[in-house]
Design an enzyme around this catalytic site. Structure first.
Site, PDB file in Angstrom:
ATOM      1  N   TYR A 128      -2.982   5.303  12.931  1.00 39.43           N
ATOM      2  CA  TYR A 128      -2.067   4.258  13.350  1.00 39.43           C
ATOM      3  C   TYR A 128      -0.628   4.689  13.080  1.00 39.43           C
ATOM      4  CZ  TYR A 128      -0.007  -0.161  14.406  1.00 39.43           C
ATOM      5  OH  TYR A 128       0.758  -1.131  15.004  1.00 39.43           O
ATOM      6  N   GLN A 189      -4.904  -5.599  16.850  1.00 37.89           N
ATOM      7  CA  GLN A 189      -5.726  -5.314  18.032  1.00 37.89           C
ATOM      8  C   GLN A 189      -6.011  -3.806  18.156  1.00 37.89           C
ATOM      9  OE1 GLN A 189      -2.823  -6.872  17.934  1.00 37.89           O
ATOM     10  NE2 GLN A 189      -1.378  -6.167  19.507  1.00 37.89           N
ATOM     11  N   ASN A 212       2.213  -2.714   9.253  1.00 35.11           N
ATOM     12  CA  ASN A 212       2.706  -3.966   8.672  1.00 35.11           C
ATOM     13  C   ASN A 212       1.556  -4.796   8.103  1.00 35.11           C
ATOM     14  OD1 ASN A 212       1.393  -5.152  10.828  1.00 35.11           O
ATOM     15  ND2 ASN A 212       3.259  -5.549  11.996  1.00 35.11           N
ATOM     16  N   SER A 235       7.398   1.812  -1.293  1.00 37.97           N
ATOM     17  CA  SER A 235       7.579   3.139  -1.870  1.00 37.97           C
ATOM     18  C   SER A 235       8.295   3.099  -3.223  1.00 37.97           C
ATOM     19  CB  SER A 235       8.380   3.976  -0.879  1.00 37.97           C
ATOM     20  OG  SER A 235       8.265   5.327  -1.175  1.00 37.97           O
ATOM     21  N   GLN A 257      14.736   6.612  -1.781  1.00 37.72           N
ATOM     22  CA  GLN A 257      13.629   5.657  -1.757  1.00 37.72           C
ATOM     23  C   GLN A 257      14.133   4.272  -1.415  1.00 37.72           C
ATOM     24  OE1 GLN A 257      10.266   6.099  -1.871  1.00 37.72           O
ATOM     25  NE2 GLN A 257      11.101   8.153  -1.648  1.00 37.72           N
ATOM     26  N   HIS A 260      14.348   2.944   2.122  1.00 38.09           N
ATOM     27  CA  HIS A 260      13.141   2.694   2.908  1.00 38.09           C
ATOM     28  C   HIS A 260      12.933   1.219   3.175  1.00 38.09           C
ATOM     29  CE1 HIS A 260      10.836   6.228   3.877  1.00 38.09           C
ATOM     30  NE2 HIS A 260      11.042   6.749   2.688  1.00 38.09           N
ATOM     31  N   GLU A 325       4.497   6.880  -7.607  1.00 44.20           N
ATOM     32  CA  GLU A 325       4.128   7.541  -6.357  1.00 44.20           C
ATOM     33  C   GLU A 325       4.806   8.918  -6.293  1.00 44.20           C
ATOM     34  OE1 GLU A 325       5.810   5.623  -2.962  1.00 44.20           O
ATOM     35  OE2 GLU A 325       4.546   6.687  -1.528  1.00 44.20           O
ATOM     36  N   HIS A 326       6.146   8.918  -6.463  1.00 46.01           N
ATOM     37  CA  HIS A 326       6.923  10.161  -6.474  1.00 46.01           C
ATOM     38  C   HIS A 326       7.557  10.337  -7.844  1.00 46.01           C
ATOM     39  CE1 HIS A 326       7.322   8.607  -2.243  1.00 46.01           C
ATOM     40  NE2 HIS A 326       6.880   9.823  -1.979  1.00 46.01           N
ATOM     41  N   ASP A 359       8.869  14.682   1.667  1.00 49.76           N
ATOM     42  CA  ASP A 359       8.634  13.755   2.776  1.00 49.76           C
ATOM     43  C   ASP A 359       8.441  14.483   4.093  1.00 49.76           C
ATOM     44  OD1 ASP A 359       8.701  11.425   1.374  1.00 49.76           O
ATOM     45  OD2 ASP A 359      10.839  11.081   1.649  1.00 49.76           O
ATOM     46  N   GLU A 413     -38.972   1.387 -14.430  1.00 48.50           N
ATOM     47  CA  GLU A 413     -38.126   0.523 -13.603  1.00 48.50           C
ATOM     48  C   GLU A 413     -38.958  -0.406 -12.715  1.00 48.50           C
ATOM     49  OE1 GLU A 413     -35.200   2.874 -11.509  1.00 48.50           O
ATOM     50  OE2 GLU A 413     -34.067   3.301 -13.345  1.00 48.50           O
ATOM     51  N   HIS A 418     -42.265   4.511  -5.807  1.00 46.22           N
ATOM     52  CA  HIS A 418     -41.489   5.686  -6.196  1.00 46.22           C
ATOM     53  C   HIS A 418     -42.380   6.652  -6.982  1.00 46.22           C
ATOM     54  CE1 HIS A 418     -38.062   3.241  -5.086  1.00 46.22           C
ATOM     55  NE2 HIS A 418     -37.218   4.216  -5.371  1.00 46.22           N
TER      56      HIS A 418
END
Lengths: 432, 432
Positions: A128, A189, A212, A235, A257, A260, A325-326, A359, A413, A418
Site C-alpha cells: 500500500y 477498499q 492512514n 515517527s 523527524q 513528518h 525507532e531511530h 530514510d 495429555e 496420538h
C-alpha cells in the site's frame, strides 16, 4: 521539555515522557468493516464506487491498473537527478537486503533421523502506498525490494491517485523494484481488494505499507486472512550526543523527524547541559525558516525533549527504556555504546550518519518499529516475505528410540490416537 | 467426504473444502475489553476477583504465583516414565532450536561505511497455558524453550488452576525450560496482567501460547503494547500417501488430529482410490474404540476428507492450495515431493514419521500456522523472541558519495529538514 537526571522529580518526568499519548486514533472500525464487507460482496463495483467517492476518480475494471504505456508517460516526467538518486537508493537497499536471505538447514539426528527446515517465499504480496503528501517513493523501495529479494512471484501496489494525479517518482520506484501492477485505488477498499480479491484484482498473501487510520484499521481486520506488517505509529528519533557535536547538525536531525507529523517525537539525550541548550537554540533558529515549520514546530513544542544525564551509561539505560525507532549516537566511543543498546529499530553511528541517510539511501530498511515496540519487534526485512517449513524424517531406529517417550506424553495429555499412531508402527517394528 | 479429481465437479467440491467454516468464534470482545480495563485500573484486586469468579480459586497477591516449595510438591507427583519422556523431549527440542539463533552481521560498504544488524533477545516473555483438558506440558516446552534459547531474561507462565487443581507435568515442563515464575491465573485477566502489569506481576514484552476465545481476543487487544505470537485456529493434518502404506497407520494419523477438537480437520490425498477406501474403513474401525471418539468422530464426519488424485504432482498442487499446518508425505520419493511443497507449517516425511512425533519429541516446534496461514507465516521459533536492530555508520567519504542523492530524494518528497541534515554536514566537508 528540558529534563535533568539530577533533578529530584526526574523519574516522574521521564515516565511522563515515555507514556505521553501522541496519537488519537479515530475509531473508524465500523466504517472500515462496512467497506470490507462491501468489497467482499460486490467486488470491482464497490471498489469503483468508493474510489469515485473518496478520490474523485472514475475508474473502470480496465483502467483500475496503470497500463505499461501510462506508466511510461508518467515515469518520463521524472527529472534526471531524481532518477539517478532513486536508482542509487534501489541499488544500495538491494545490496543490504540481499544479505538477509535465510538459509535452509538439515542435519542428521542421533538415530539417523533427518531434521531441518526450508524457507519459501510468500507467493504474492501487495504494497500500500498512500496518496497525496505522504506518497513516498522511498517507501516503495523499502517495501518492494525486500519482497523482490525474497523471491515473491507477484508484487502489486495499490496507490490512490486523488483527482487523477499520479506520482511519477512512485511509479518509477515501482518499476525499479520489480512491481508487476500498480492499481489506482486506496483506502480500506484497496486493502479489502488485495485481501479478498475482485474480478480484476487477484488476492495476495501478504500486505505491507503505511497508511492512514482507515488503512490501518483495514489491515488489522484482514490480518489472519493475509499476513500484514506492523501497524506503524508516528515517527520518533532519539539522539545521544556529547558536546563535541555541532548543535546545528543535531538540531536539523531532530527536526527531520518533527517535520513528518505533528505527533512525531524528537528527543536529545546529552551529558552536557550547555550543549543541550545550544541545540535548543539551534532548533528555534532553524524553525524560523523551515518550510514545514507548521508541522515541525508543534511536534517539537508538544513532544520534543532534551534530557541531560550524568554520563553516557545513563544515556544508554534511558534509551533502552524509550526503545526508539531511530537512534543516533554521536559521541566518543559511539560504537561501544551502540553495541550495548538493547532496544532500538535502527542505530545511526557517528556524526556523519544523519538519520535521513537511513530514510533514503544507506541500505537498511526505513520501515521500523515505533511506540516502544522495538522491545519486541524488528523493522521490515526479507524475513517478512518468507516463511519456514520445518522438516522431519524418522528412521525405524529413531522411532524405536524416541517413539515410546512420545507415547508416554500423549497418554499423559489424554490424547490416545496420538499415542496409537506411534504404537501401531512400533508394534510392526517390534515384530520384525 | 470422498472427492476424486477426475470428477466433473471436483473444482467446486475442493473449493468448498478449502473455504469450509470450521469455527464459530463467539464475539467476546466487549467482555474482554472490560476485563482488560478492569485489570489496568485495579491491578491485583481485579485479577484476584476474576480468578475467584471464573476459576473458583481464592488468591492473594502472595499466593498468586507458585512458591518454589509448592512447585516441588507438585513436581514430585510426576511418575518416573513421564519425567524421563519430558526430559528427552526438552533435550531434543532444545537441540533443534539451538540451531535457529540468527547471527549478527556487519560489513564495509563501497565508501568505507559500516552496515549491518544486530539481534537482541526480548527482555521478558509471558507464556499462556490453558487450564483443564487443554493444559499440555508439551506446549510449555514448545513455547518456553525457544524463548530460553533466544536468551530471554525473564520468562513467566500464567496457567489457571480451576478449583485449585494444578497440572504437575506442566510445572515440571516449566522448570525444565527455565521458567522463572508460574502464576495461577488465566483468561483475559492473565493476558492483561502480563501486558500491563500489576503490583505483583511485572509486565512482559511478548506473550505467546494457546487459549480459548477470551484469551485470543485479549491477545489481539494487547497486540502493539506487547508482541504476540499467532492466533491459532483449530488444528489440521493433510496426509499424502500412496497404496504402499498400512491403511491403519494413516487412519490413526488422521484421527490424531481429529481427536483434538470437533473443528479439527484431517484430509488424505492419495493416488489410489482403493487405498483411500481402505483408510476410510480403518478410520471407522478405530473410531469404534477410540477414547476420544465423541470428539474425533464429529471432526472426521464434518470436516474429514479423502481426495483421490491422478498422480502425486496433483497431490502437491492441491496441498499448496490447502497450505496445511501439518503435512505427512508417505510415498515413493517422499523427499522429492517434500522439496517441491511451497506452503506448509511442518512436513513429516516417510511412513515412520507420524505427526505425533512432531507434537512431542521430534525437535521442531509444534506451534504452527493454521487456517491456510502457512501461505505467509511460520511456526513458533527462536526468531519470535529476538529482534533486529539495523546499524549504519557513514564515513565522511561515504556521506560525500551518497549524501547528495539522499538530499535529492528528500527534496522530491518535500521533506526539507531531511535534506538539511545531510546538507549541513556536506557543507562542512566541502569547506575542508
Amino acid at each position: 521539555m528540558f529534563l535533568n537526571s539530577a533533578d529530584a522529580d526526574f523519574d516522574t518526568q521521564f515516565a511522563q515522557l515515555l507514556t505521553m499519548k501522541r496519537e488519537d486514533s479515530p475509531d473508524v472500525d465500523a466504517v472500515v468493516a462496512e467497506i470490507i464487507a462491501d468489497v467482499q460482496s460486490r467486488g470491482d463495483a464497490a471498489v469503483i464506487e468508493l474510489t469515485s467517492k473518496f478520490d474523485r476518480m472514475d475508474l473502470t475494471p480496465e483502467t483500475m491498473a496503470f497500463s505499461r504505456e501510462e506508466m511510461d508517460v508518467e515515469i518520463a516526467k521524472v527529472p534526471a537527478d531524481q532518477r539517478a538518486a532513486l536508482a542509487l537508493a534501489a541499488e544500495r537497499i538491494r545490496a543490504y537486503h540481499d544479505r538477509q536471505l535465510p538459509s535452509d538447514e538439515s542435519w542428521e539426528g542421533p538415530h539417523g533421523e533427518m531434521l531441518g527446515w526450508r524457507w519459501t517465499p510468500v507467493e504474492a504480496a501487495g504494497l500500500y502506498v498512500p496518496g497525496g503528501l505522504a506518497s513516498y517513493p522511498s517507501s516503495v523501495l523499502m517495501n518492494a525490494i525486500p519482497a523482490q529479494v525474497a523471491g515473491v512471484e507477484r508484487l502489486v501496489i495499490c496507490a490512490p491517485t486523488p483527482d487523477g494525479v499520479a506520482n511519477p517518482l512512485v511509479l518509477l520506484a515501482a518499476r525499479l523494484s520489480g512491481v508487476d501492477t500498480v492499481y489506482r485505488i486506496g483506502g480500506a477498499q484497496a486493502i479489502a481488494a488485495m485481501a479478498y480479491g475482485t474480478d480484476t484484482i487477484t488476492p495476495v498473501d501478504k500486505i505491507t505499507g503505511p497508511g492512514n487510520a482507515f488503512v490501518a484499521a483495514a489491515k488489522r481486520r484482514v490480518f489472519g486472512r493475509v499476513g500484514i506488517d506492523m501497524i506503524a505509529g508516528p515517527s520518533e528519533i532519539l539522539v545521544i550526543a556529547d558536546k563535541n557535536n555541532d548543535p546545528d547538525w543535531v538540531a536539523v536531525d531532530l527536526l527531520s523527524q518533527a517535520e513528518h507529523d505533528e505527533s512525531a517525537q524528537s528527543i536529545l539525550i546529552t551529558d552536557d547541559a550547555g550543549f543541550g541548550l545550544a541545540v535548543a537554540n539551534a532548533v528555534e533558529t532553524r524553525l524560523e525558516t523551515l518550510e514545514r515549520r507548521e508541522i515541525a514546530g508543534p511536534s517539537w513544542r508538544d513532544f520534543g525533549a532534551i534530557v541531560v544525564v550524568r554520563d553516557m551509561d545513563e544515556a544508554v539505560a534511558l534509551s533502552d527504556r524509550i526503545a526508539p525507532e531511530h537512534l543516533e549516537i554521536a559521541c566518543e566511543n559511539a560504537d561501544v555504546l551502540a553495541a550495548r543498546v538493547r532496544h532500538a529499530g535502527a542505530i545511526f553511528i557517528g556524526s556523519y550518519t544523519p538519520e535521513a541517510i537511513g530514510d533514503y539511501i544507506g541500505g537498511p530498511n526505513h520501515v521500523l518499529p515505533t511506540a516502544r515496540s522495538a522491545r519486541f519487534s524488528s523493522g521490515l526485512s526479507v524475513m517478512d516475505f518468507v516463511k519456514r517449513t520445518t522438516l522431519a524424517r524418522m528412521t525405524p531406529e529413531a522411532l524405536k528410540a524416541i517413539g515410546p517417550a512420545a507415547e508416554t506424553l500423549a497418554k499423559a495429555e489424554g490424547l490416545e490416537a496420538h499415542g496409537l499412531s506411534v504404537r501401531a508402527r512400533l508394534n510392526r517394528l517390534n515384530e520384525q
